[in-house]
Design a protein around this motif. Sequence first.
Motif, mmCIF file in Angstrom:
data_model
loop_
_atom_site.group_PDB
_atom_site.id
_atom_site.type_symbol
_atom_site.label_atom_id
_atom_site.label_comp_id
_atom_site.label_asym_id
_atom_site.label_seq_id
_atom_site.Cartn_x
_atom_site.Cartn_y
_atom_site.Cartn_z
ATOM 1 N N THR A 30 0.867 -1.181 0.000
ATOM 2 C CA THR A 30 0.000 0.000 0.000
ATOM 3 C C THR A 30 0.902 1.229 0.000
ATOM 4 N N TYR A 31 0.680 2.128 -0.953
ATOM 5 C CA TYR A 31 1.476 3.358 -0.988
ATOM 6 C C TYR A 31 1.136 4.209 0.226
ATOM 7 N N PRO A 32 2.096 4.982 0.729
ATOM 8 C CA PRO A 32 1.830 5.816 1.899
ATOM 9 C C PRO A 32 0.641 6.735 1.614
ATOM 10 N N PRO A 37 -4.800 -1.052 -1.241
ATOM 11 C CA PRO A 37 -3.485 -1.573 -1.622
ATOM 12 C C PRO A 37 -3.293 -1.591 -3.132
ATOM 13 N N ALA A 38 -2.066 -1.335 -3.560
ATOM 14 C CA ALA A 38 -1.734 -1.425 -4.989
ATOM 15 C C ALA A 38 -1.507 -2.888 -5.372
ATOM 16 N N LEU A 39 -1.096 -3.701 -4.395
ATOM 17 C CA LEU A 39 -0.911 -5.142 -4.619
ATOM 18 C C LEU A 39 -1.477 -5.886 -3.421
ATOM 19 N N ASN A 58 -4.410 -0.130 -16.809
ATOM 20 C CA ASN A 58 -3.730 0.959 -16.095
ATOM 21 C C ASN A 58 -4.079 0.873 -14.615
ATOM 22 N N GLY A 59 -3.044 0.990 -13.794
ATOM 23 C CA GLY A 59 -3.279 0.976 -12.347
ATOM 24 C C GLY A 59 -3.428 -0.415 -11.754
ATOM 25 N N ALA A 60 -3.251 -1.463 -12.566
ATOM 26 C CA ALA A 60 -3.432 -2.836 -12.057
ATOM 27 C C ALA A 60 -2.335 -3.242 -11.078
ATOM 28 N N GLY A 61 -1.189 -2.558 -11.123
ATOM 29 C CA GLY A 61 -0.116 -2.852 -10.171
ATOM 30 C C GLY A 61 1.160 -3.384 -10.810
ATOM 31 N N LYS A 62 1.264 -3.310 -12.121
ATOM 32 C CA LYS A 62 2.419 -3.894 -12.823
ATOM 33 C C LYS A 62 3.740 -3.239 -12.415
ATOM 34 N N SER A 63 3.786 -1.904 -12.473
ATOM 35 C CA SER A 63 5.044 -1.211 -12.132
ATOM 36 C C SER A 63 5.384 -1.441 -10.669
ATOM 37 N N THR A 64 4.366 -1.454 -9.829
ATOM 38 C CA THR A 64 4.606 -1.660 -8.404
ATOM 39 C C THR A 64 5.198 -3.045 -8.184
ATOM 40 N N LEU A 65 4.657 -4.059 -8.853
ATOM 41 C CA LEU A 65 5.181 -5.413 -8.668
ATOM 42 C C LEU A 65 6.617 -5.502 -9.189
ATOM 43 N N PRO A 103 13.032 1.895 -16.221
ATOM 44 C CA PRO A 103 11.771 2.368 -15.656
ATOM 45 C C PRO A 103 10.970 3.140 -16.702
ATOM 46 N N GLN A 104 9.686 3.350 -16.434
ATOM 47 C CA GLN A 104 8.877 4.162 -17.362
ATOM 48 C C GLN A 104 9.443 5.572 -17.449
ATOM 49 N N ASP A 105 9.916 6.067 -16.315
ATOM 50 C CA ASP A 105 10.400 7.455 -16.258
ATOM 51 C C ASP A 105 11.922 7.464 -16.162
ATOM 52 N N ASP A 188 10.040 -1.778 -17.761
ATOM 53 C CA ASP A 188 8.671 -1.306 -17.580
ATOM 54 C C ASP A 188 8.252 -0.553 -18.836
ATOM 55 N N GLU A 189 7.499 -1.212 -19.673
ATOM 56 C CA GLU A 189 7.089 -0.647 -20.967
ATOM 57 C C GLU A 189 8.280 -0.067 -21.719
ATOM 58 N N PRO A 190 9.250 -0.928 -22.044
ATOM 59 C CA PRO A 190 10.492 -0.426 -22.641
ATOM 60 C C PRO A 190 10.315 0.117 -24.050
ATOM 61 N N THR A 219 4.203 -4.807 -20.435
ATOM 62 C CA THR A 219 3.821 -4.300 -21.748
ATOM 63 C C THR A 219 2.306 -4.191 -21.856
ATOM 64 N N HIS A 220 1.889 -3.211 -22.666
ATOM 65 C CA HIS A 220 0.462 -3.104 -22.994
ATOM 66 C C HIS A 220 0.185 -3.735 -24.349
ATOM 67 N N ARG A 221 1.270 -3.963 -25.130
ATOM 68 C CA ARG A 221 1.036 -4.576 -26.448
ATOM 69 C C ARG A 221 1.164 -6.081 -26.294
HETATM 70 N N1 LIG Z 1 3.634 6.901 -5.952
HETATM 71 C C1 LIG Z 1 2.383 6.491 -5.759
HETATM 72 N N2 LIG Z 1 1.665 6.943 -4.706
HETATM 73 C C2 LIG Z 1 0.399 6.522 -4.479
HETATM 74 N N3 LIG Z 1 -0.250 5.623 -5.257
HETATM 75 C C3 LIG Z 1 0.413 5.155 -6.324
HETATM 76 C C4 LIG Z 1 1.759 5.550 -6.635
HETATM 77 N N4 LIG Z 1 2.156 4.892 -7.755
HETATM 78 C C5 LIG Z 1 1.112 4.120 -8.124
HETATM 79 N N5 LIG Z 1 0.078 4.266 -7.268
HETATM 80 C C6 LIG Z 1 -1.218 3.568 -7.328
HETATM 81 O O1 LIG Z 1 -0.983 2.172 -7.210
HETATM 82 C C7 LIG Z 1 -1.798 1.449 -8.125
HETATM 83 C C8 LIG Z 1 -0.925 0.585 -9.037
HETATM 84 O O2 LIG Z 1 -0.118 1.458 -9.834
HETATM 85 P P1 LIG Z 1 0.963 0.897 -10.856
HETATM 86 O O3 LIG Z 1 1.721 2.077 -11.365
HETATM 87 O O4 LIG Z 1 1.722 -0.207 -10.232
HETATM 88 O O5 LIG Z 1 0.013 0.297 -11.999
HETATM 89 P P2 LIG Z 1 0.375 -0.160 -13.483
HETATM 90 O O6 LIG Z 1 -0.361 -1.441 -13.694
HETATM 91 O O7 LIG Z 1 1.852 -0.186 -13.685
HETATM 92 O O8 LIG Z 1 -0.291 0.993 -14.332
HETATM 93 P P3 LIG Z 1 0.043 1.610 -15.799
HETATM 94 O O9 LIG Z 1 -0.392 0.590 -16.797
HETATM 95 O O10 LIG Z 1 -0.837 2.819 -15.829
HETATM 96 O O11 LIG Z 1 1.503 1.937 -15.846
HETATM 97 C C9 LIG Z 1 -2.650 2.483 -8.848
HETATM 98 O O12 LIG Z 1 -3.894 2.559 -8.202
HETATM 99 C C10 LIG Z 1 -1.883 3.772 -8.669
HETATM 100 O O13 LIG Z 1 -2.743 4.875 -8.647
#
Ligand SMILES: Nc1ncnc2c1ncn2[C@@H]1O[C@H](COP(=O)(O)OP(=O)(O)OP(=O)(O)O)[C@@H](O)[C@H]1O
Length: 267
Positions: A30-32, A37-39, A58-65, A103-105, A188-190, A219-221
């Motif tokens: 869970t992000y602060p 929870p994101a995951l 979008n927002g499913a949690g891929k980058s976080t994982l 990373p994406q960024d 992450d989405e290279p 990847t989204h593709r």
């Molecule tokens: N720095 C952050 N602070 C708070 N919440 C965040 C932060 N980064 C991501 N989240 C939230 O965590 C959840 C998962 O985000 P994440 O970036 O892992 O998704 P994703 O599947 O990689 O999305 P995308 O396809 O848009 O890149 C989302 O609900 C997002 O809003």
Amino acid sequence: MAKPWTTRRGSAPVAEDGPQVITATDVSFTYPGADTPALEGINLDLKRGEVIALVGENGAGKSTLARILTGLFLPTAGSVRWDGVDLADADPAAVLAKVALVPQDYTRWPLAARENITLGQPRSEGDIAVHAAAEAADADSVIAALPHGLDTSLARSWWGGHDLSGGQWQRVAVARAFHRDAPVLVMDEPTAALDARAEHRIYTRLRALAEGRATVFVTHRLANTRLADRIIVLDHGRIAETGTFDDLVSRGATSIFFEMLKLQEDR
Ligand SMILES: Nc1ncnc2c1ncn2[C@@H]1O[C@H](COP(=O)(O)OP(=O)(O)OP(=O)(O)O)[C@@H](O)[C@H]1O
């Protein structure tokens, strides 16, 4: 039990030849300040030599994982272990030394093209390794077009450097990860900003580059996921499906992956 957000780390060493296996057990994150929870409840193993694709909306949690598996974030519940060592106990520098991340960024350093790829960590093969990484990332044509090749400054032109397009920068960022001789490769989405030809070139080389490494790409593709050993479909922070491309497609309309693929193909 949920733990608070923590940056506390240990100093346990990471195996010299590790990680052979990355294990996530009941991981939640869970992000602060976030309410949800994101995951949640993530369990998975990633072995050296395996390529995993993370997909989901979008927002499913891929980058976080991706960040959790590489120790950039620690889970707020559950654990991530590299060869049995909990990353919360591990020396963070030793962990990060083993990770090559796109990373994406990614950062556009106002340095020469060479340093943008080596990040100050030249390989013993010198520029040969830089050119090989650039070629694998389809950045060799970008470098060949620079007025002073690898010596060209990539600072903005008003600082006397040479401007690159978004897609050209992305290839340099991928070359940076390929240049790093790290056993864990996370992308992450290279190819998000790349044209179809550059994307195809990178993915056709990825399998060879992934040899002997634990590789995760987001990847989204969905066509790109054919080359993965396993696809993990995330939905609202949970693993909804896993399997090979053929497994998931054969599940037909009961599969989220199949549905997403159909939507992309019908576009
Ligand atoms: N720095 C952050 N602070 C708070 N919440 C965040 C932060 N980064 C991501 N989240 C939230 O965590 C959840 C998962 O985000 P994440 O970036 O892992 O998704 P994703 O599947 O990689 O999305 P995308 O396809 O848009 O890149 C989302 O609900 C997002 O809003």
